[in-house]
Structures are given as structure tokens and as C-alpha cells.
Scaffold this motif. Structure first.
Motif, PDB file in Angstrom:
ATOM      1  N   GLU A 228      94.011 -22.840  13.842  1.00 29.22           N
ATOM      2  CA  GLU A 228      95.204 -22.204  13.275  1.00 29.22           C
ATOM      3  C   GLU A 228      95.905 -23.137  12.285  1.00 29.22           C
ATOM      4  O   GLU A 228      96.358 -22.707  11.214  1.00 29.22           O
ATOM      5  CB  GLU A 228      96.155 -21.799  14.401  1.00 29.22           C
ATOM      6  CG  GLU A 228      95.641 -20.634  15.242  1.00 29.22           C
ATOM      7  CD  GLU A 228      96.457 -20.417  16.498  1.00 29.22           C
ATOM      8  OE1 GLU A 228      96.851 -19.262  16.760  1.00 29.22           O
ATOM      9  OE2 GLU A 228      96.700 -21.406  17.228  1.00 29.22           O
ATOM     10  N   LEU A 229      95.978 -24.417  12.648  1.00 29.10           N
ATOM     11  CA  LEU A 229      96.600 -25.390  11.752  1.00 29.10           C
ATOM     12  C   LEU A 229      95.809 -25.521  10.448  1.00 29.10           C
ATOM     13  O   LEU A 229      96.385 -25.630   9.365  1.00 29.10           O
ATOM     14  CB  LEU A 229      96.720 -26.748  12.445  1.00 29.10           C
ATOM     15  CG  LEU A 229      97.697 -26.814  13.627  1.00 29.10           C
ATOM     16  CD1 LEU A 229      97.526 -28.121  14.384  1.00 29.10           C
ATOM     17  CD2 LEU A 229      99.137 -26.660  13.157  1.00 29.10           C
ATOM     18  N   LYS A 230      94.487 -25.505  10.564  1.00 31.00           N
ATOM     19  CA  LYS A 230      93.651 -25.596   9.352  1.00 31.00           C
ATOM     20  C   LYS A 230      93.831 -24.359   8.472  1.00 31.00           C
ATOM     21  O   LYS A 230      93.859 -24.463   7.236  1.00 31.00           O
ATOM     22  CB  LYS A 230      92.182 -25.765   9.735  1.00 31.00           C
ATOM     23  CG  LYS A 230      91.281 -26.062   8.530  1.00 31.00           C
ATOM     24  CD  LYS A 230      89.849 -26.340   8.951  1.00 31.00           C
ATOM     25  CE  LYS A 230      89.027 -26.816   7.751  1.00 31.00           C
ATOM     26  NZ  LYS A 230      89.068 -25.902   6.594  1.00 31.00           N
ATOM     27  N   ALA A 231      93.969 -23.200   9.102  1.00 33.40           N
ATOM     28  CA  ALA A 231      94.202 -21.981   8.327  1.00 33.40           C
ATOM     29  C   ALA A 231      95.497 -22.091   7.525  1.00 33.40           C
ATOM     30  O   ALA A 231      95.548 -21.714   6.345  1.00 33.40           O
ATOM     31  CB  ALA A 231      94.256 -20.773   9.255  1.00 33.40           C
ATOM     32  N   ALA A 232      96.548 -22.621   8.160  1.00 29.65           N
ATOM     33  CA  ALA A 232      97.832 -22.800   7.473  1.00 29.65           C
ATOM     34  C   ALA A 232      97.708 -23.783   6.325  1.00 29.65           C
ATOM     35  O   ALA A 232      98.192 -23.540   5.210  1.00 29.65           O
ATOM     36  CB  ALA A 232      98.894 -23.261   8.468  1.00 29.65           C
TER      37      ALA A 232
END
Length: 421
Positions: A228-232
Motif C-alpha cells: 500500500e505504501l509503494k502504491a502511494a
């Protein structure tokens, strides 16, 4: 009296316009924040918001119609930069009552605090989370010259998991309220980044771990997954924006760094692996190591619940220890105060703590000038240099010898306009 007031106001308006066009500014010295050298008897020629030339007194004649400002006993520095503020709230307000402020009320707060922050010498700030795009509206008002304030990079809503640090966990369950930045899953997170940008965000923030001032979260516990952090991070970078991650806990810090987040906020529980990861990835750290003093001294009187005060006690020493480790390891550090946890305008009180816990005075100043400019990818702020924006402050003493002089800024110019003299 009314006529005198009107004439005075018109005079001020006229002066501001003139300052924004052509100004000759002289002082006792200025600090070259890159080299750490104090340059005596400078004269700066300022035109159309920028420093056109840096010379020595007596070498430049005032252009016709120029405003001449002489500060013979003052030291000049570039305008300071704070990479973590929350303009919509005040530390002195009742903690729980302020959670119910309307968006218009929060916007009024932001307008007030933007001016206070500018007059304290901070000409650029990054606002990392506010409801209802209130700070984006404030920023746009500043850019339109309708209200005074610093240059603002605003994240819009801070992005959070359901029930996470940046969600609304104080309301009763039957109200079914949640913050505007809540998203679960990589594609929902990407969509929330896009939504913030749609409504004007020019930076992004995610909440990777629990936090001190939320209900029911543990500061050391990771919330968003690394995916999720990488997506952001990927979505923010795709759109050309810098992204920050609120992260106290060790696993959340590491996940955020590996995901490509540009700056880690708070950084309370850093271990050796986290430090090595930050070195490898070139990640910036923003550590708010002053505000714990205010919270522990005044938090209870301001209505901060005991749960949150207990979490502050848990974080306080660990965060300062992590700060010292990061400085000693040579990590990239920026100035981030988390102003709103303590009163706006007191931002510069953090400088002395940065020096106390490991930085030289020059390193502390660089964190708030050239390092912050580097984080924001700005190549025309953070220095007193020809071609740079005329963001300039003046103080009474050499800050390399007395860093606390930055707490009493006597002169503030932003983009060639004088706001405090």
C-alpha cells in the motif's frame, strides 16, 4: 482617526508593492548557509521577487525608484522552512473540542496561523494533513496576495487505513464517521492520492504507523502494508509530487523507506537496519524533537487525554535517541516541527534542541534551508544567492554562535515583499 488609519494603510500597501519590485537591502552580514561563512557588509539588489545581485556595501547604487533598507546591526539568513506543520489547529484549544471544528472554522485558524508562521521567519512550510482541503484554500489565498503567509505545500487529507492514526477514531461508532483520507488496499490508496491531487494537493502524506495523538493506535505498530505504501509513493511520483510518511514504529519506518517514500516523519524507533536503509535510499528524516516538552508540560491542561500523554512519554526519549543516531550516521535531515502540537510561531524553538541532541548550529540551519529545498526539489529557495527567491530574514546575533537568536526574527521578506521590519 479613521482618515489617518486609511492613509497609513494605503502607505503600507504602497510600500509593499514597491518592495516587491526593486529593493536595495544592506545589513551587517549574511550567512552563506552552504559554506557556513558569515559574509560582512552585504548589499542585495532585489527585483521582481528575486535576488538579482549580491554585492558589498558601497559597490551598488540604488536604481531609480528603489526602496533602500539598511539593517546595520542585523544578520541576514534565507527564509526558514518547516517541513511538518498543521495550520488548522492550535495547541491551546481544548483537544477534544477542536476535533469538532467545522471546515470554515479550521480554515480561519489556518489563515491566522499562516501569518503567525510567516512572521516567525518561516517563508516555506509543508502542511501534512488537514480536513476539507482547508489549507489548500489558504495556500491559494496566499498565492493570490489576498492574505499573508508562507509558501505552502499542502497534502490535503492525510491518507490512513480504516481506524488508523489519521482516521477519525474519537467519534461514536453509530455516527459512522471517518476521515477524508481513509483508504484500504493499494488501488484505493492510489485513488486517494489522485483525489487529493484533484483538489489541489501539491504534496502527499500517508500514515504508516500508529501515532501519539490518535485514539486506539499503538505508536510502534505498522498500519499500511508495504504494498500500500509503494502504491502511494508510485502514484505521487508519477504525478511529480513529494510524499511523506508518518512513521514512529521500526517496521513501518523500514517499509516506508523500501516503498520509496521521500521523507519519514517522527522516526521515533530507528534501529541500525532502518538507518542503513535510509542511507541506501537517500531518504530524508524529519524529527519533531521539541514538541514533547510542550505536550508533557501543558497537554493535560489543554484537555489531551491520558492515553495520548502516556504515548508521548513512551515516544519522547526514544525519538531523541533516534535523532542523535541519525545525525551521527550522516542521514539527510530536514526541519519538521509538527507545529500545532505546540503553538504556531514557536517553530524555531526546535533549533536549540537539534543542537542539544547532536547537530552543529550550521547543520540545524541547513536542515531548514538547503536540505528542505532539496527535499521539495526547489532550486531557487534556501540560499541568499543571485537568481534565488528573495526570501530573507534578519536576526540580532550570529546564529552559529547563538542558535536561539532564530527564535526572535526581526525582519521578514518573502519574494521581495517585506512583511516584518
Amino acid at each position: 482617526m479613521k482618515l489617518k488609519y486609511m492613509l497609513f494603510s494605503l502607505a503600507l500597501a504602497s510600500m509593499s508593492t514597491a518592495y516587491a519590485q526593486t529593493t536595495l537591502l544592506s545589513a551587517k552580514a549574511y550567512l552563506d548557509v552552504k559554506s557556513g561563512k558569515l559574509i560582512d557588509n552585504p548589499t542585495l539588489l532585489i527585483e521582481n521577487k528575486k535576488i538579482v545581485r549580491v554585492s558589498t556595501q558601497g559597490q551598488l547604487r540604488p536604481p531609480k525608484g528603489a526602496i533602500v533598507i539598511n539593517l546595520p546591526n542585523k544578520i541576514l539568513l534565507p527564509g526558514l522552512m518547516d517541513m511538518h506543520v498543521h495550520l488548522t489547529t492550535d495547541a491551546t484549544d481544548n483537544f477534544l473540542a477542536s476535533r469538532n471544528y467545522s471546515i470554515p472554522r479550521q480554515t480561519v485558524k489556518a489563515v491566522k496561523n499562516a501569518k503567525i508562521t510567516l512572521l516567525a521567519g518561516f517563508t516555506t512550510v509543508r502542511n501534512l494533513g488537514a480536513a476539507g482541503y482547508s489549507v489548500i484554500a489558504t495556500r491559494d489565498g496566499i498565492n493570490a496576495n489576498e492574505i499573508p503567509g508562507p509558501r505552502i505545500f499542502s497534502a490535503g487529507h492525510a491518507i490512513s487505513i480504516t481506524g488508523g492514526h489519521c482516521d477519525d477514531n474519537f467519534s461514536a461508532p453509530e455516527k459512522k464517521l471517518r476521515s477524508g483520507g481513509v483508504a484500504d488496499g493499494p488501488w484505493a490508496v492510489r485513488a486517494k492520492v489522485r483525489e487529493n491531487i484533484k483538489y489541489g494537493a501539491n504534496t502527499i502524506k500517508v500514515c504508516a504507523t500508529g501515532g501519539v495523538f490518535s485514539k486506539g493506535t499503538k505508536v510502534g505498530v505498522q498500519q499500511f502494508s508495504e504494498q500500500e505504501l509503494k502504491a502511494a509513493a508510485d502514484e505521487a511520483h508519477l504525478r511529480g509530487l513529494v510524499i511523506a510518511a508518518h512513521a514512529h514504529g521500526t517496521s513501518g519506518i523500514k517499509a516506508a523507506i523500501r516503498a520509496g517514500i521521500d521523507s519519514i516523519e517522527h522516526c521515533s524507533f530507528m534501529d541500525k537496519e532502518a538507518i542503513q536503509l535510509a542511507l541506501k535510499h537517500g531518504t530524508f528524516l524529519s524529527c519533531d524533537i521539541y514538541n514533547t516538552e510542550y505536550t508533557l508540560a501543558f497537554g493535560e491542561a489543554n484537555g489531551v487525554p491520558q492515553e495520548n500523554i502516556n504515548k508521548e512519554k513512551l515516544v519522547s526519549k526514544a525519538q531523541r535517541d533516534s535523532f542523535t543516531k541519525a545525525v551521527n550516521a550522516g542521514l539527510k535531515m530536514v526541519f519538521g516541527s509538527d507545529a500545532a502540537i505546540y503553538p504556531h510561531g514557536d517553530n524555531a524553538k526546535q533549533f536549540s534542541r537539534m543542537v542539544k541532541f547532536g547537530m552543529t548550529p550550521l547543520q540545524a540551519i541547513q536542515s531548514s534551508t538547503i536540505n528542505s529545498a532539496d527535499l521539495l526539489k526547489l532550486d531557487n529557495v534556501g540560499q541568499i544567492k543571485a537568481g534565488f527567491m528573495a526570501d530573507i530574514i534578519a536576526v540580532d546575533e550570529n546564529p552559529l554562535k547563538n542558535i536561539s537568536t532564530l527564535e526572535q526574527v526581526r525582519f521578514v521578506m518573502k519574494e521581495g515583499t517585506v512583511f516584518k521590519q
